[in-house]
Design a protein around this motif. Structure first.
Motif, mmCIF file in Angstrom:
data_model
loop_
_atom_site.group_PDB
_atom_site.id
_atom_site.type_symbol
_atom_site.label_atom_id
_atom_site.label_comp_id
_atom_site.label_asym_id
_atom_site.label_seq_id
_atom_site.Cartn_x
_atom_site.Cartn_y
_atom_site.Cartn_z
ATOM 1 N N THR A 297 12.508 21.317 42.898
ATOM 2 C CA THR A 297 13.187 22.312 43.725
ATOM 3 C C THR A 297 12.156 23.099 44.523
ATOM 4 O O THR A 297 10.979 23.129 44.173
ATOM 5 C CB THR A 297 14.011 23.311 42.877
ATOM 6 N N GLY A 298 12.646 23.734 45.588
ATOM 7 C CA GLY A 298 11.808 24.653 46.347
ATOM 8 C C GLY A 298 11.885 26.052 45.760
ATOM 9 O O GLY A 298 12.555 26.304 44.756
ATOM 10 N N ALA A 299 11.197 26.982 46.417
ATOM 11 C CA ALA A 299 11.188 28.362 45.940
ATOM 12 C C ALA A 299 12.551 29.025 46.092
ATOM 13 O O ALA A 299 12.788 30.099 45.524
ATOM 14 C CB ALA A 299 10.132 29.177 46.695
ATOM 15 N N ASP A 300 13.462 28.402 46.863
ATOM 16 C CA ASP A 300 14.805 28.951 47.048
ATOM 17 C C ASP A 300 15.826 28.294 46.114
ATOM 18 O O ASP A 300 17.024 28.447 46.298
ATOM 19 C CB ASP A 300 15.249 28.755 48.502
ATOM 20 N N ASN B 260 13.413 33.041 37.708
ATOM 21 C CA ASN B 260 13.115 34.400 38.178
ATOM 22 C C ASN B 260 11.770 34.894 37.654
ATOM 23 O O ASN B 260 11.073 35.663 38.320
ATOM 24 C CB ASN B 260 14.226 35.354 37.759
ATOM 25 N N LYS B 261 11.396 34.450 36.455
ATOM 26 C CA LYS B 261 10.117 34.858 35.872
ATOM 27 C C LYS B 261 8.999 33.886 36.219
ATOM 28 O O LYS B 261 7.844 34.128 35.879
ATOM 29 C CB LYS B 261 10.245 34.966 34.352
ATOM 30 N N GLN B 262 9.347 32.757 36.855
ATOM 31 C CA GLN B 262 8.382 31.724 37.233
ATOM 32 C C GLN B 262 7.596 31.243 36.013
ATOM 33 O O GLN B 262 6.365 31.185 36.006
ATOM 34 C CB GLN B 262 7.431 32.248 38.315
ATOM 35 N N GLU B 263 8.342 30.885 34.957
ATOM 36 C CA GLU B 263 7.715 30.434 33.737
ATOM 37 C C GLU B 263 8.316 29.110 33.286
ATOM 38 O O GLU B 263 9.407 28.718 33.699
ATOM 39 C CB GLU B 263 7.871 31.482 32.631
ATOM 40 N N GLU B 264 7.594 28.417 32.433
ATOM 41 C CA GLU B 264 8.026 27.121 31.917
ATOM 42 C C GLU B 264 9.230 27.294 30.994
ATOM 43 O O GLU B 264 9.369 28.316 30.319
ATOM 44 C CB GLU B 264 6.854 26.486 31.173
ATOM 45 N N PHE B 265 10.108 26.272 30.949
ATOM 46 C CA PHE B 265 11.237 26.323 30.034
ATOM 47 C C PHE B 265 11.545 24.935 29.493
ATOM 48 O O PHE B 265 11.176 23.918 30.088
ATOM 49 C CB PHE B 265 12.479 26.902 30.727
ATOM 50 N N TYR B 266 12.192 24.926 28.328
ATOM 51 C CA TYR B 266 12.675 23.676 27.728
ATOM 52 C C TYR B 266 14.009 23.977 27.074
ATOM 53 O O TYR B 266 14.171 25.005 26.408
ATOM 54 C CB TYR B 266 11.699 23.144 26.681
ATOM 55 N N ILE B 267 14.959 23.092 27.291
ATOM 56 C CA ILE B 267 16.283 23.296 26.720
ATOM 57 C C ILE B 267 16.920 21.948 26.445
ATOM 58 O O ILE B 267 16.657 20.961 27.142
ATOM 59 C CB ILE B 267 17.174 24.135 27.677
ATOM 60 N N GLU B 268 17.726 21.896 25.396
ATOM 61 C CA GLU B 268 18.476 20.694 25.048
ATOM 62 C C GLU B 268 19.956 20.969 25.240
ATOM 63 O O GLU B 268 20.464 22.010 24.795
ATOM 64 C CB GLU B 268 18.176 20.286 23.599
ATOM 65 N N TYR B 269 20.653 20.052 25.905
ATOM 66 C CA TYR B 269 22.063 20.243 26.187
ATOM 67 C C TYR B 269 22.738 18.894 26.407
ATOM 68 O O TYR B 269 22.070 17.864 26.527
ATOM 69 C CB TYR B 269 22.251 21.137 27.419
ATOM 70 N N ARG B 270 24.032 18.930 26.485
ATOM 71 C CA ARG B 270 24.806 17.703 26.689
ATOM 72 C C ARG B 270 25.262 17.617 28.145
ATOM 73 O O ARG B 270 25.747 18.597 28.699
ATOM 74 C CB ARG B 270 26.027 17.695 25.756
ATOM 75 N N VAL C 118 8.684 23.059 34.886
ATOM 76 C CA VAL C 118 7.382 23.712 35.033
ATOM 77 C C VAL C 118 7.270 24.266 36.447
ATOM 78 O O VAL C 118 7.545 23.548 37.413
ATOM 79 C CB VAL C 118 6.228 22.720 34.769
ATOM 80 N N PRO C 119 6.902 25.541 36.613
ATOM 81 C CA PRO C 119 6.760 26.098 37.971
ATOM 82 C C PRO C 119 5.601 25.452 38.718
ATOM 83 O O PRO C 119 4.584 25.087 38.120
ATOM 84 C CB PRO C 119 6.499 27.589 37.721
ATOM 85 N N ASP D 70 -2.101 30.345 45.453
ATOM 86 C CA ASP D 70 -1.142 29.931 44.422
ATOM 87 C C ASP D 70 0.242 30.534 44.655
ATOM 88 O O ASP D 70 0.793 31.239 43.809
ATOM 89 C CB ASP D 70 -1.653 30.317 43.028
ATOM 90 N N TYR D 71 0.799 30.249 45.824
ATOM 91 C CA TYR D 71 2.145 30.704 46.117
ATOM 92 C C TYR D 71 3.156 29.886 45.311
ATOM 93 O O TYR D 71 3.032 28.668 45.179
ATOM 94 C CB TYR D 71 2.447 30.570 47.610
#
Length: 623
Positions: free
Chosen positions: A290-293, A341-351, A368-369, A376-377
């Motif tokens: 994705t882009g920054a938007d 919004n926090k520009q941080e890494e995430f991991y999630i499990e879902y169906r 990953v951002p 470093d924009y």
């Protein structure tokens, strides 16, 4: 024949005309001199010339003596006119005259040398008329200097500069363009510059130029030129229309910039992007960007086939919201938006629904951002997801087995515990003392307590995985709970003293048994992992919104790279010489999950071989 009266009238008119001409010469604002004979003896000078020469006496003196500053060229002109009896001219003649303050001042004159004759039509002398053109010469010289300066500046520029007239013909190129192409300056004039453009680009460049000139708009294009050294060079050309003072279109002025390196970089990026797409499309995972938007910029083939889409959608949230299991939708979108919004890494499990067969599949998704540029924009996210349905099914089988086995083991363990307690009671009532029997029963009782805790932890893990771990919260004094738990653990810790700092009488709202379970786990871990120490400290601190409990040991410590893993399931810390302590490695995991369910935090501070401090926090009752 004239009558005497007519002769008298003619003579009077002649002298009157001669007097008027002399008066006119004297008032003229140009240099006038009458020079007699070939030597140029000064017969008449007007005030303009006299003032120019500081009013010195020049009458009846030869010209070389009268005006030494006029130079030999002036004298030769006078002699030539006298000899040939023909008019001659001299332009931009330099004259250096010493002024009254002894300063030399330069003048420039245009001279006209005319012969004049006496009544017998024989040459008598030369009349000289000079016009001051100093300002014109200086202006022309200044213009030439400015033109030279302009040429020096443009030739020194690393960018090729050019001008075009209203008919589209080149009228100027600087030295940079000449050096690039190796063609002489004159060869580039008119339409000659086109020969330097690579043949494949000519038609396109000319078309771009003609479209711009038709509407008198700025002109932009890029093309390749064949350099003088035989190499190919990319240039970016920009042109701006220019106009005369009266508003008439005058052509274009523009520049050509060397963009060869930029083109190489762009091509490298295109090649890199193509390789990335090829790799991503061949990967058996779901890859997205994705882009920054938050707008999606890339989905690989695996994702397209999974979701049965053939084009990019507005954002991953929109794509997933149609395919997400209703029970997972809110959690997934909330996790994604919060991480974005926090520009941080995430991991999630879902169906997520697999469109091809209409089945919900478990997806493990990591994002990953991305950061680009020198500063470093934030540029958006790149992520990948895997179908973990089989793993989830195996994990469920394992959890079911653990739950079933733990439940089945709990009944015989409870029976064994009861019989041990009965034997100890009977033995104490009989009064006879058998040290070996008493010690053996005590050892068995301790091991049963350990086994009971392990089974309890396994059951708790099973409940957590299935979402069946419930909390029975109530209000109680934290100080009472800590004191009871410390006393209980102290009875089983024969080699350690558990030292508890002063605890304020603080009331909290939580599951009393579960918090006791967490504290017990921390204390038993502290004792187990500090075999060479004899002390464990417990400290309580109260903040504005939470209370923090700290259990400090002085044992083997934990390496920094292991501190993020110790709260994971089945992870155990190794001791000296890679010794692994007993246990399943699930106690801290259960403790961390219990604290998270109380909206608290859990963490550790440690150094290898310098002990460890385990912390957990709980919200205050008023918070």
């Amino acid at each position: 024949m004239l009558t005497p009266t007519q002769e008298a009238d003619f003579s009077g008119n002649f002298y009157q005309t001669d007097s008027q001409l002399k008066s006119l010469f004297m008032q003229a604002q140009s240099l006038i001199a009458m020079l007699r004979w070939r030597d140029g003896v000064c017969e008449l000078v007007n005030p303009f010339l006299k003032n120019l020469c500081n009013n010195r006496d020049v009458l009846n003196k030869p010209m070389r003596q009268a005006w030494p500053e006029l130079g030999e060229g002036f004298y030769k002109q006078v002699e030539h006119v006298y000899d040939t009896c023909q008019v001659s001219r001299s332009y931009d003649h330099e004259v250096k005259i010493i002024q009254g303050d002894d300063q030399v001042k330069e003048y420039y004159f245009d001279f006209v040398f005319s012969p004049y004759c006496h009544h017998q039509a024989e040459i008598d002398g030369v009349m000289v008329m000079g016009y001051d053109v100093t300002e014109r010469v200086l202006a022309r010289r200044q213009l030439a200097e400015q033109q030279q300066l302009f040429k020096d500046i443009t030739d020194a520029a690393a960018t090729a500069l050019w001008t075009v007239d209203q008919r589209g013909n080149i009228t100027f190129v600087n030295q940079t363009w000449v050096d690039w192409t190796g063609h002489a300056y004159e060869d580039n004039m008119g339409r000659g510059w086109i020969d330097s453009v690579v043949a494949e680009d000519r038609e396109r460049v000319i078309g771009d130029y003609l479209r711009a000139t038709n509407f008198k708009k700025p002109f932009e294009s890029d093309f390749r030129v064949l350099r003088a050294d035989g190499k190919m060079q990319w240039v970016a050309v920009t042109g701006k229309p220019r106009y005369y003072a009266n508003g008439e279109f005058a052509g274009y002025v523009g520049s050509c910039m060397d963009i060869t390196e930029r083109k190489k970089t762009e091509q490298m990026l295109l090649d890199s992007e193509e390789r990335f797409r090829s790799i991503a499309d061949s990967a058996p995972v779901l890859i997205w960007m994705t882009g920054a938007d938050k707008r999606t910029t890339f989905l690989n083939n695996s994702w397209m086939q999974f979701a049965n889409v053939m084009q990019l959608l507005s954002d991953p949230g929109y794509l997933q919201s149609n395919l997400l299991h209703p029970e997972d939708k809110e959690c997934v979108l909330d996790t994604y938006n919060r991480a974005f919004n926090k520009q941080e890494e995430f991991y999630i499990e879902y169906r997520m629904l697999r469109v091809s067969d209409g089945a919900y599949r478990w997806i493990g998704m990591k994002g990953v951002p991305r950061f680009e540029g020198e500063h470093d924009y934030f540029a958006g996210y790149i992520g990948s997801g895997m179908d973990i349905t089989a793993m989830k099914e195996h994990e469920q089988v394992k959890n079911d087995f653990i739950g079933m086995a733990s439940h089945e083991l709990k009944t015989p363990i409870t029976s064994i515990k009861a019989y041990i307690q009965l034997l100890l009671t009977i033995y104490n009532k009989r009064g006879d003392y058998d040290e070996f029997l008493l010690k053996s029963l005590g050892t068995v009782d301790k091991q049963i307590n350990k086994l009971t805790r392990l089974i309890t932890d396994l059951l708790d893990v099973s409940k957590m995985e299935s979402g069946r771990l419930s909390l029975n919260s109530e209000e109680f004094l934290l100080s009472d709970l800590i004191k009871e738990t410390v006393d209980e653990v102290q009875h089983t810790a024969s080699h350690h003293d558990i030292v508890c700092s002063a605890i304020p009488p603080l009331a909290i709202y939580a599951d009393r048994d579960r918090i006791a379970q967490v504290l017990t786990n921390f204390l038993t871990n502290a004792i187990k992992y500090s075999p060479d120490s004899d002390r464990v400290d417990v400290h309580v601190s109260v903040g504005d919104t939470e209370v923090v409990i700290n259990v400090q040991d002085y044992g083997i410590g934990i390496k920094p790279e292991e501190q993020d893993k110790i709260f994971n399931r089945f992870y155990r810390v190794e001791g000296r010489n890679e010794q692994t302590f007993s246990g399943f490695g699930i106690g801290l995991y259960v403790a961390a999950e219990i604290i998270k369910r109380h909206n608290g935090r859990v963490w550790v501070v440690s150094e290898k071989d310098r002990g460890a401090a385990f912390y957990f926090s709980l919200p205050l009752l008023n918070a």
